[in-house]
Scaffold this active site. Structure first.
Site, PDB file in Angstrom:
ATOM      1  CG  HIS A 183      -4.551   7.055   0.343  1.00  0.00           C
ATOM      2  ND1 HIS A 183      -3.362   5.853   1.007  1.00  0.00           N
ATOM      3  CD2 HIS A 183      -4.805   6.237  -1.045  1.00  0.00           C
ATOM      4  CE1 HIS A 183      -3.380   4.622   0.271  1.00  0.00           C
ATOM      5  NE2 HIS A 183      -4.939   5.060  -0.688  1.00  0.00           N
ATOM      6  CD  GLU A 222      -2.795   0.731   2.535  1.00  0.00           C
ATOM      7  OE1 GLU A 222      -3.554  -0.130   2.984  1.00  0.00           O
ATOM      8  OE2 GLU A 222      -3.183   2.350   2.773  1.00  0.00           O
ATOM      9  CE  LYS A 267      -6.221  -1.757   5.206  1.00  0.00           C
ATOM     10  NZ  LYS A 267      -5.016  -0.722   4.638  1.00  0.00           N
ATOM     11  CG  ASP A 307       1.138 -17.619  11.160  1.00  0.00           C
ATOM     12  OD1 ASP A 307       0.588 -16.401  10.512  1.00  0.00           O
ATOM     13  OD2 ASP A 307       0.981 -17.852  11.331  1.00  0.00           O
TER      14      ASP A 307
HETATM   15  C1  MEV Z   1      -6.518   2.967   4.773  1.00  0.00           C
HETATM   16  O1  MEV Z   1      -4.907   2.003   4.635  1.00  0.00           O
HETATM   17  C2  MEV Z   1      -5.991   2.703   6.693  1.00  0.00           C
HETATM   18  C3  MEV Z   1      -6.849   3.983   7.527  1.00  0.00           C
HETATM   19  O2  MEV Z   1      -8.049   4.166   6.427  1.00  0.00           O
HETATM   20  C4  MEV Z   1      -6.602   3.887   8.552  1.00  0.00           C
HETATM   21  C5  MEV Z   1      -7.368   5.576   8.793  1.00  0.00           C
HETATM   22  O3  MEV Z   1      -8.778   5.477   8.604  1.00  0.00           O
HETATM   23  O4  MEV Z   1      -8.184   4.873   9.981  1.00  0.00           O
HETATM   24  C6  MEV Z   1      -6.767   5.378   6.618  1.00  0.00           C
END
Ligand code: MEV
Length: 451
Positions: free
Chosen positions: A396, A88, A283, A299
């Site tokens: 991003h 990513e 995530k 792992d």
């Molecule tokens: C993107 O991979 C992860 C985010 O969505 C985490 C978040 O929203 O806290 C930017």
């Protein structure tokens, strides 16, 4: 099923070339070109390639993931450069930015709270629970002794079996019991060690039961359902935190420190209470954690599964991080279970994994837990900070720009121009695509014009 494809028998025994031919013939259709592509990912050194081939069954080639580094991670006063294997675009950049931010604010303070792993012999037995418990207590030392040859080395390293206990699960499932083992596995993740012990205990348990004098024929019967470690390790916990004065939180002047603190706290509260947000929030934490877990040959499925079970330990899925603001101090922390190994598995085999460990100063398992928890905390801080200030897309999409340009077939000069052009502009797939065609002086073929 496609007509020309039949199930294949004994596939794993075919040579690598034969496997490739079969794949190409049955599923790829364009013969030599695809085989060439697959082979172009083979390592140039045959020995190294063979090493990778032998990690799993039916290896046909390698699958590249970028291996990036995030410098400036000050963790317990040691300056680390973190290895991160991840696809990513913005993750490494965000980790490095958060590390740099906290570098001037005291860095990360991390500690391992506990290191116990668990595993179970799951079995079915029909009879009086108290009688079984008494019997279990009587044979407990035999059960433990039956594992002596497996645990001898681990005991020398300071680990081994901490305890075994009988757990009555009959209220949840008729006749269901567990022998739960608790283990210290030192610097190894411990899966093989724990599973071997459990299988040995199960065998001894079955044999002892068959010989139990005070048991009826029926009571001597036991069905061992399975013996397996649990990837849920709520007693193998690491904590990492960052803290600074509230007034030191803000770099620029786009927002006051008070507004930032309030919004940040609220964002964490939302992730504590709202599973839709908590999932994305966690995530983001796992972006940082998985990348280092993968780079260090651990792992990541186990780490992921464990983290998410822990996040829902009170019945609702919640944020793994939390924030506290008291007496003008901002404290942001993570507490997360994590079963890692720095010996065994891929750690001494995979050349890049070895390199990752070397970069980190060949940490032991506890040190690695602290490093990885700090990576998760940094990643989460970076994400939430962006979310409550500039919005996530700014950073991003800036990192994603090169992917968009690559997809369009841009050359190096065009990519450089795009990077320069978008320095102070918002990147979107649309704006980047438009810019690319504009650069080439041709009409965007995907542009839909209104009639
Ligand atoms: C993107 O991979 C992860 C985010 O969505 C985490 C978040 O929203 O806290 C930017």
């Amino acid at each position: 099923m496609q007509e020309n494809i039949q199930p294949v028998k004994g596939f794993s025994k075919l040579s690598k070339d034969a496997k490739l031919e079969w794949l190409s013939d049955k599923y790829l259709q364009d013969g030599d070109d695809t085989i060439e592509l697959i082979k172009s990912y083979w390592h140039k050194d045959a020995k190294t390639q063979q090493l990778h081939d032998e990690f799993i069954e039916n290896t046909i080639t390698n699958f590249y993931l970028p291996f990036g580094i995030a410098p400036n991670f000050m963790i317990n006063d040691t300056l680390y450069c973190l290895p991160m294997a991840i696809e990513e675009s913005s993750v490494v950049a965000a980790a490095a930015k958060a590390a740099r931010y906290w570098l001037t604010r005291g860095g990360f303070k991390a500690e391992v709270i506990s290191t116990k792993k668990v595993g179970h012999v799951h079995f079915s037995w029909n009879g009086d629970t108290e009688k079984l418990q008494k019997f279990f207590n009587e044979i407990k030392s035999q059960l433990l002794a039956s594992t002596d040859d497996i645990t001898v080395n681990m005991r020398k390293r300071g680990g081994g079996i901490v305890d075994i206990e009988l757990i009555d699960k009959t209220l949840e499932e008729p006749n269901y019991y567990q022998i739960q083992g608790t283990f210290e596995t030192c610097d190894s993740m411990g899966a093989n060690f724990i599973n071997s012990i459990l299988e040995s205990i199960a065998k001894t348990f079955k044999a002892e039961l068959a010989n139990a004098k005070s048991f009826t024929t029926k009571e001597k019967e036991v069905s061992i359902i399975m013996c397996i470690l649990s990837n849920y390790t709520p007693e193998c916990i690491v904590r990492s935190e960052v803290s600074c004065k509230v007034e030191d939180l803000i770099d620029g002047d786009e927002m006051s420190h008070q507004e930032f603190t309030d919004k940040f706290k609220q964002a964490i509260r939302i992730a504590q209470k709202e599973p839709y947000r908590a999932t994305t929030h966690n995530k983001g934490i796992m972006n940082g954690i998985d990348a280092v877990v993968i780079a260090t040959g651990n792992d990541f499925r186990a780490v992921e599964a464990c983290a998410h079970t822990y996040a829902s330990r009170d019945g609702q899925y919640r944020s793994l991080t939390d924030v506290e603001v008291k007496n003008g101090m901002f404290k942001f922390f993570i507490e997360i279970p994590m079963a890692l190994g720095t010996v065994g598995g891929l750690t001494s085999l995979h050349p890049m994994v070895k390199l990752a460990h070397k970069m980190l100063g060949n940490p032991n398992a506890e040190e690695l837990m602290k490093i990885i928890a700090s990576a998760g905390l940094a990643q989460n801080f970076g994400a939430v900070r962006s979310l409550v200030t500039t919005g996530i897309q700014k950073g991003h999409m800036k990192m994603h720009l090169l992917n968009i340009m690559n997809q369009l077939g841009a050359n190096d000069a065009e990519k450089e121009k795009a990077k320069h052009y978008f320095k102070d502009k918002v990147v979107s797939v649309q704006s980047a695509t438009n810019y690319f065609y504009q650069l080439r002086g041709i009409k965007n073929p995907n542009l839909v014009t209104k009639k």
